[in-house]
Design a protein around this motif. Structure first.
Motif, PDB file in Angstrom:
ATOM      1  N   SER A 186       0.775  -1.077  -0.025  1.00 24.84           N
ATOM      2  CA  SER A 186       0.094  -0.066  -0.111  1.00 24.84           C
ATOM      3  C   SER A 186       0.864   1.443  -0.033  1.00 24.84           C
ATOM      4  O   SER A 186       0.317   2.407  -0.628  1.00 24.84           O
ATOM      5  CB  SER A 186      -1.032   0.016   1.359  1.00 24.84           C
ATOM      6  N   GLY A 187       2.168   1.182   0.486  1.00 26.72           N
ATOM      7  CA  GLY A 187       2.883   2.308   0.421  1.00 26.72           C
ATOM      8  C   GLY A 187       3.472   2.545  -1.054  1.00 26.72           C
ATOM      9  O   GLY A 187       3.948   3.655  -1.213  1.00 26.72           O
ATOM     10  N   HIS A 188       3.205   1.818  -1.765  1.00 27.15           N
ATOM     11  CA  HIS A 188       3.552   2.003  -3.148  1.00 27.15           C
ATOM     12  C   HIS A 188       2.372   2.262  -4.128  1.00 27.15           C
ATOM     13  O   HIS A 188       2.335   2.094  -5.114  1.00 27.15           O
ATOM     14  CB  HIS A 188       4.258   0.857  -3.748  1.00 27.15           C
ATOM     15  N   ASP A 189       1.074   1.986  -3.448  1.00 30.02           N
ATOM     16  CA  ASP A 189      -0.009   2.100  -4.173  1.00 30.02           C
ATOM     17  C   ASP A 189      -0.319   0.945  -5.206  1.00 30.02           C
ATOM     18  O   ASP A 189      -0.679   1.212  -6.215  1.00 30.02           O
ATOM     19  CB  ASP A 189      -0.470   3.353  -4.490  1.00 30.02           C
ATOM     20  N   ILE A 190       0.193  -0.331  -4.817  1.00 28.42           N
ATOM     21  CA  ILE A 190       0.347  -1.522  -5.470  1.00 28.42           C
ATOM     22  C   ILE A 190      -0.342  -2.708  -4.777  1.00 28.42           C
ATOM     23  O   ILE A 190      -0.535  -2.738  -3.614  1.00 28.42           O
ATOM     24  CB  ILE A 190       1.547  -2.083  -5.815  1.00 28.42           C
ATOM     25  N   LEU A 191      -1.372  -3.271  -5.889  1.00 29.62           N
ATOM     26  CA  LEU A 191      -2.145  -4.410  -5.237  1.00 29.62           C
ATOM     27  C   LEU A 191      -1.891  -5.490  -6.279  1.00 29.62           C
ATOM     28  O   LEU A 191      -1.692  -5.588  -7.445  1.00 29.62           O
ATOM     29  CB  LEU A 191      -3.595  -4.158  -5.400  1.00 29.62           C
ATOM     30  N   ARG A 192      -1.451  -6.862  -5.560  1.00 25.55           N
ATOM     31  CA  ARG A 192      -1.278  -8.250  -6.327  1.00 25.55           C
ATOM     32  C   ARG A 192      -2.261  -8.851  -6.164  1.00 25.55           C
ATOM     33  O   ARG A 192      -3.274  -9.165  -5.011  1.00 25.55           O
ATOM     34  CB  ARG A 192      -0.050  -8.758  -5.494  1.00 25.55           C
ATOM     35  N   ILE A 193      -2.784  -9.139  -7.354  1.00 22.68           N
ATOM     36  CA  ILE A 193      -3.907 -10.246  -7.554  1.00 22.68           C
ATOM     37  C   ILE A 193      -3.358 -11.477  -8.145  1.00 22.68           C
ATOM     38  O   ILE A 193      -3.035 -11.699  -9.174  1.00 22.68           O
ATOM     39  CB  ILE A 193      -5.060  -9.550  -8.403  1.00 22.68           C
ATOM     40  N   ARG A 194      -3.484 -12.568  -7.297  1.00 24.35           N
ATOM     41  CA  ARG A 194      -3.000 -13.873  -7.681  1.00 24.35           C
ATOM     42  C   ARG A 194      -4.048 -14.846  -8.519  1.00 24.35           C
ATOM     43  O   ARG A 194      -5.142 -15.009  -7.794  1.00 24.35           O
ATOM     44  CB  ARG A 194      -2.321 -14.610  -6.640  1.00 24.35           C
ATOM     45  N   ALA A 195      -3.791 -15.100  -9.489  1.00 27.98           N
ATOM     46  CA  ALA A 195      -4.623 -16.140 -10.301  1.00 27.98           C
ATOM     47  C   ALA A 195      -4.682 -17.404  -9.766  1.00 27.98           C
ATOM     48  O   ALA A 195      -3.617 -18.052  -9.395  1.00 27.98           O
ATOM     49  CB  ALA A 195      -4.275 -16.123 -11.716  1.00 27.98           C
ATOM     50  N   PRO A 196      -5.823 -18.125  -9.674  1.00 23.89           N
ATOM     51  CA  PRO A 196      -5.727 -19.399  -9.396  1.00 23.89           C
ATOM     52  C   PRO A 196      -5.584 -20.493 -10.153  1.00 23.89           C
ATOM     53  O   PRO A 196      -6.121 -21.588 -10.672  1.00 23.89           O
ATOM     54  CB  PRO A 196      -7.207 -19.643  -8.967  1.00 23.89           C
ATOM     55  N   ASN A 197      -4.246 -20.422 -10.518  1.00 26.52           N
ATOM     56  CA  ASN A 197      -3.563 -21.366 -11.716  1.00 26.52           C
ATOM     57  C   ASN A 197      -2.279 -21.927 -11.307  1.00 26.52           C
ATOM     58  O   ASN A 197      -1.253 -21.843 -12.201  1.00 26.52           O
ATOM     59  CB  ASN A 197      -3.611 -20.610 -12.964  1.00 26.52           C
ATOM     60  N   PRO A 198      -2.015 -22.484 -10.266  1.00 21.49           N
ATOM     61  CA  PRO A 198      -0.769 -23.090  -9.773  1.00 21.49           C
ATOM     62  C   PRO A 198      -0.200 -24.242 -10.530  1.00 21.49           C
ATOM     63  O   PRO A 198      -1.306 -24.718 -11.139  1.00 21.49           O
ATOM     64  CB  PRO A 198      -1.221 -23.421  -8.322  1.00 21.49           C
ATOM     65  N   GLY A 199       0.871 -24.254 -10.596  1.00 20.00           N
ATOM     66  CA  GLY A 199       1.591 -25.411 -11.311  1.00 20.00           C
ATOM     67  C   GLY A 199       3.118 -25.456 -11.362  1.00 20.00           C
ATOM     68  O   GLY A 199       3.767 -24.393 -10.646  1.00 20.00           O
ATOM     69  N   HIS A 217      10.073  -9.715 -24.104  1.00 15.51           N
ATOM     70  CA  HIS A 217       9.819  -9.264 -22.488  1.00 15.51           C
ATOM     71  C   HIS A 217      10.587  -8.215 -21.945  1.00 15.51           C
ATOM     72  O   HIS A 217      11.614  -7.581 -22.606  1.00 15.51           O
ATOM     73  CB  HIS A 217      10.721 -10.753 -21.730  1.00 15.51           C
ATOM     74  N   PHE A 218       9.892  -7.614 -21.292  1.00 12.27           N
ATOM     75  CA  PHE A 218      10.160  -6.047 -20.683  1.00 12.27           C
ATOM     76  C   PHE A 218       9.885  -6.152 -19.154  1.00 12.27           C
ATOM     77  O   PHE A 218       9.130  -6.845 -18.691  1.00 12.27           O
ATOM     78  CB  PHE A 218       9.379  -4.931 -21.177  1.00 12.27           C
ATOM     79  N   ALA A 219      10.690  -5.590 -18.424  1.00 13.80           N
ATOM     80  CA  ALA A 219      10.595  -5.121 -17.176  1.00 13.80           C
ATOM     81  C   ALA A 219      10.093  -3.631 -17.219  1.00 13.80           C
ATOM     82  O   ALA A 219      10.230  -3.063 -17.967  1.00 13.80           O
ATOM     83  CB  ALA A 219      11.642  -5.118 -16.318  1.00 13.80           C
ATOM     84  N   LEU A 220       9.022  -3.339 -16.105  1.00 13.01           N
ATOM     85  CA  LEU A 220       8.508  -2.104 -15.891  1.00 13.01           C
ATOM     86  C   LEU A 220       8.664  -1.804 -14.720  1.00 13.01           C
ATOM     87  O   LEU A 220       8.570  -2.296 -13.626  1.00 13.01           O
ATOM     88  CB  LEU A 220       6.934  -2.520 -16.218  1.00 13.01           C
ATOM     89  N   ILE A 221       8.927  -0.435 -14.643  1.00 18.82           N
ATOM     90  CA  ILE A 221       9.543   0.304 -13.527  1.00 18.82           C
ATOM     91  C   ILE A 221       8.533   1.462 -13.289  1.00 18.82           C
ATOM     92  O   ILE A 221       8.267   2.407 -14.072  1.00 18.82           O
ATOM     93  CB  ILE A 221      10.865   0.789 -13.479  1.00 18.82           C
ATOM     94  N   ALA A 222       7.733   1.433 -12.240  1.00 12.98           N
ATOM     95  CA  ALA A 222       6.879   2.506 -11.653  1.00 12.98           C
ATOM     96  C   ALA A 222       6.648   2.433 -10.183  1.00 12.98           C
ATOM     97  O   ALA A 222       6.672   1.413  -9.831  1.00 12.98           O
ATOM     98  CB  ALA A 222       5.544   2.597 -12.395  1.00 12.98           C
ATOM     99  N   ALA A 223       6.277   3.677  -9.561  1.00 11.01           N
ATOM    100  CA  ALA A 223       5.993   3.532  -8.357  1.00 11.01           C
ATOM    101  C   ALA A 223       6.757   3.081  -7.022  1.00 11.01           C
ATOM    102  O   ALA A 223       6.649   2.370  -6.169  1.00 11.01           O
ATOM    103  CB  ALA A 223       4.343   2.792  -8.126  1.00 11.01           C
ATOM    104  N   GLY A 224       8.074   2.877  -7.622  1.00  8.07           N
ATOM    105  CA  GLY A 224       9.302   2.582  -6.675  1.00  8.07           C
ATOM    106  C   GLY A 224       9.382   1.206  -6.511  1.00  8.07           C
ATOM    107  O   GLY A 224       9.867   0.437  -5.764  1.00  8.07           O
ATOM    108  N   ALA A 225       8.817   0.658  -7.747  1.00  6.09           N
ATOM    109  CA  ALA A 225       8.700  -0.875  -7.816  1.00  6.09           C
ATOM    110  C   ALA A 225       9.147  -1.122  -9.299  1.00  6.09           C
ATOM    111  O   ALA A 225       8.793  -0.565 -10.316  1.00  6.09           O
ATOM    112  CB  ALA A 225       7.272  -1.778  -7.773  1.00  6.09           C
ATOM    113  N   CYS A 226       9.528  -2.500  -9.619  1.00 11.84           N
ATOM    114  CA  CYS A 226      10.048  -3.088 -10.587  1.00 11.84           C
ATOM    115  C   CYS A 226       9.152  -4.246 -10.937  1.00 11.84           C
ATOM    116  O   CYS A 226       9.193  -5.211 -10.034  1.00 11.84           O
ATOM    117  CB  CYS A 226      11.579  -3.507 -10.873  1.00 11.84           C
ATOM    118  N   PHE A 227       8.288  -4.411 -11.996  1.00 10.55           N
ATOM    119  CA  PHE A 227       7.445  -5.470 -12.345  1.00 10.55           C
ATOM    120  C   PHE A 227       8.205  -6.570 -13.290  1.00 10.55           C
ATOM    121  O   PHE A 227       8.552  -5.941 -14.480  1.00 10.55           O
ATOM    122  CB  PHE A 227       6.129  -4.979 -12.960  1.00 10.55           C
ATOM    123  N   THR A 228       8.852  -7.413 -12.855  1.00  4.28           N
ATOM    124  CA  THR A 228       9.701  -8.426 -13.501  1.00  4.28           C
ATOM    125  C   THR A 228       9.047  -9.478 -14.397  1.00  4.28           C
ATOM    126  O   THR A 228       9.859  -9.834 -14.985  1.00  4.28           O
ATOM    127  CB  THR A 228      10.771  -8.815 -12.420  1.00  4.28           C
TER     128      THR A 228
END
Length: 272
Positions: free
Chosen positions: A18-31, A133-144
């Motif tokens: 929340s300090g980065h205003d980011i939310l993770r939503i994990r899909a139910p596709n484990p494997g 493939h790209f990494a994306l940087i925003a809000a003090g985070a790197c989306f890898t």
């Protein structure tokens, strides 16, 4: 988070992100390849942006739409890469909440390029797992995406320049100082970002050194090289290890360091 999530661990993650205003939503596709599931990331608000909408699963899409609506609507969608477990829900999401799509290839409104800015993100080319493939940087985070995972290691695809490009991308990310958390495509967020990047670089170089030693001992077949350089990999994951072995062999060939007579894995007709 998941639909119905509520553990203490998940509550702690929500508070940290929340300090980065980011939310993770994990899909139910484990494997074996997706670990606990594919992560979709919702970034910012008024409007929010989505990184990797994930697989087309009803419960996941519903959770994602609720999150976007709660944050003031959808500003856009960005893909780290177009593998189906990251991109399959793009169409359904944009049908429900029209917005621009940015991606490294395919039918996109914005074509990602190295250091290009789109919405709140700066894109950095991070080839290896996939050419787009790209990494994306925003809000003090790197989306890898699948360049760096929250747990374990990734497979690197054997297309020209993949392994060298991957190592160069990891080095570039390690040198940056504009993020303090890695938000991966699979697994939990990584708050020791630089340590994880250093771990990934060291892991790949350790594999390469093990492979060089095996070749020096006269091993030439795929099975012999896997046994020597990937001895801990279970039988079920040896096909993925073979993919990465091929990428390492390509890198040695680029550097004129590959002996004659080495068996090369074949992947005819595979689109990376």
């Amino acid at each position: 988070m998941d639909a119905g999530a509520g553990s203490a661990e998940e509550a702690s993650e929500l508070q940290q992100l929340s300090g980065h205003d980011i939310l993770r939503i994990r899909a139910p596709n484990p494997g074996p390849m997706t670990l606990s599931g594919t992560n979709t990331w919702v970034v910012g608000r008024g409007p929010a942006w989505v990184v990797d909408p994930g697989p087309l699963l009803g419960s996941h899409l519903e959770c994602l739409l609720d999150a976007v609506d709660a944050r003031g609507g959808l500003g856009g969608v960005v893909l780290t890469h177009d593998h189906s477990d990251h991109s399959e829900a793009v169409g359904a999401l944009l049908d429900a909440r029209p917005a621009p799509l940015a991606a490294g290839r395919g039918d996109a409104d914005v074509r990602l390029e190295d250091e290009k800015r789109v919405g709140p993100f700066q894109a950095l080319s991070a080839p290896g797992h996939a050419p787009d493939h790209f990494a994306l940087i925003a809000a003090g985070a790197c989306f890898t995406g699948d360049a760096v995972l929250g747990e374990g290691s990734v497979f690197v695809s054997p297309y020209p320049g993949a392994m060298s490009g991957y190592l160069a991308a990891l080095e570039r990310l390690r040198s940056r100082e504009d993020f303090d958390v890695l938000c991966p495509g699979h697994g939990p967020p990584v708050w020791e970002a630089r340590a994880k990047l250093e771990e990934y670089i060291a892991h790949r170089l350790d594999r390469e050194n093990g492979l060089i030693a095996a070749l020096g001992d006269g091993r030439r077949t795929v099975a012999e090289l896997l046994d020597a350089a990937w001895p801990e990999v279970p039988e079920t994951l040896r096909p993925l290890a073979t993919v990465t072995l091929a990428a390492h062999l390509d890198r040695l060939e680029e550097r004129d360091a590959l002996p004659a007579g080495v068996e090369r894995p074949a992947f005819e007709g595979v689109a990376w």
